[in-house]
Motif scaffolding. Structure first.
Motif, short mmCIF file in Angstrom:
data_model
loop_
_atom_site.label_atom_id
_atom_site.label_comp_id
_atom_site.label_asym_id
_atom_site.label_seq_id
_atom_site.Cartn_x
_atom_site.Cartn_y
_atom_site.Cartn_z
N HIS A 58 0.83 -1.20 0.00
CA HIS A 58 0.00 0.00 0.00
C HIS A 58 0.87 1.26 0.00
N ALA A 59 1.91 1.26 0.82
CA ALA A 59 2.83 2.41 0.85
C ALA A 59 3.48 2.59 -0.53
N GLU A 61 2.21 1.68 -3.42
CA GLU A 61 1.18 2.17 -4.34
C GLU A 61 0.98 3.68 -4.20
N ILE A 62 1.01 4.17 -2.97
CA ILE A 62 0.86 5.61 -2.75
C ILE A 62 2.02 6.36 -3.40
N ASP A 64 3.77 5.40 -5.97
CA ASP A 64 3.53 5.33 -7.41
C ASP A 64 2.48 6.35 -7.86
N ARG A 65 1.42 6.47 -7.10
CA ARG A 65 0.35 7.40 -7.47
C ARG A 65 0.82 8.85 -7.39
N MET A 66 1.72 9.12 -6.44
CA MET A 66 2.26 10.48 -6.35
C MET A 66 2.98 10.86 -7.64
N ALA A 69 0.40 11.87 -10.25
CA ALA A 69 -0.64 12.80 -9.80
C ALA A 69 -1.00 13.84 -10.86
N TYR A 89 4.43 2.31 10.04
CA TYR A 89 3.06 2.16 9.54
C TYR A 89 2.67 0.68 9.51
#
Length: 143
Positions: A58-59, A61-62, A64-66, A69, A89
């Motif tokens: 999940h970390a 993926e975040i 990657d999404r940044m 953006a 986390y």
């Protein structure tokens, strides 16, 4: 080996995802339930496998999404990954789920026995020098 005076309706050998689900369901159905786990409540999936891996993914993926953006009209910059914070986390996620599971087991009056259990008969499990008797024994020792 000392005989335990208490006889449970259900003894579950294994406290991983299948074991605790079975124990919780047994208790929900009104069965006096005991659960034996050699490692930690929640088993390998919660503590070393599925859950920690998903938290780390999940970390990632975040992060990657940044990077993508701006494709969505969001102005953001990606500096770096703070691995110590990612590990915190993950650890906090595991600890929170473990606390919740522990509370649920206690609330359902499931007798939780930490130790390595061995099936000693069709109706008993030996653990920590004690024989735990049950009308039914369910093996949920993982794959």
């Amino acid at each position: 080996m000392a005989e335990a005076p208490e006889i449970f309706d259900l003894v579950v050998l294994g406290g991983g995802s299948a074991g605790y689900a079975a124990a919780l369901r047994g208790a929900q159905l009104g069965l006096r339930t005991a659960m034996v786990e050699k490692y930690k409540l929640g088993g390998t999936c919660l503590h070393n496998g599925c859950i920690p891996t998903k938290a780390l993914l999940h970390a990632g993926e975040i992060a990657d999404r940044m990077r993508d953006a701006e494709l969505f009209g969001v102005r953001a910059s990606f500096e770096s990954v703070d691995m110590a914070a990612v590990q915190r986390y993950k650890d906090d996620t595991v600890a929170g789920l473990c606390r919740g599971l522990t509370s649920l087991v206690k609330a359902r009056d499931i007798t939780y026995i930490e130790g390595e259990g061995r099936l000693s008969s069709p109706t008993s499990v030996d653990v920590n020098g004690q024989r735990v008797q049950g009308r039914h024994v369910l093996l949920a020792t993982g794959s």
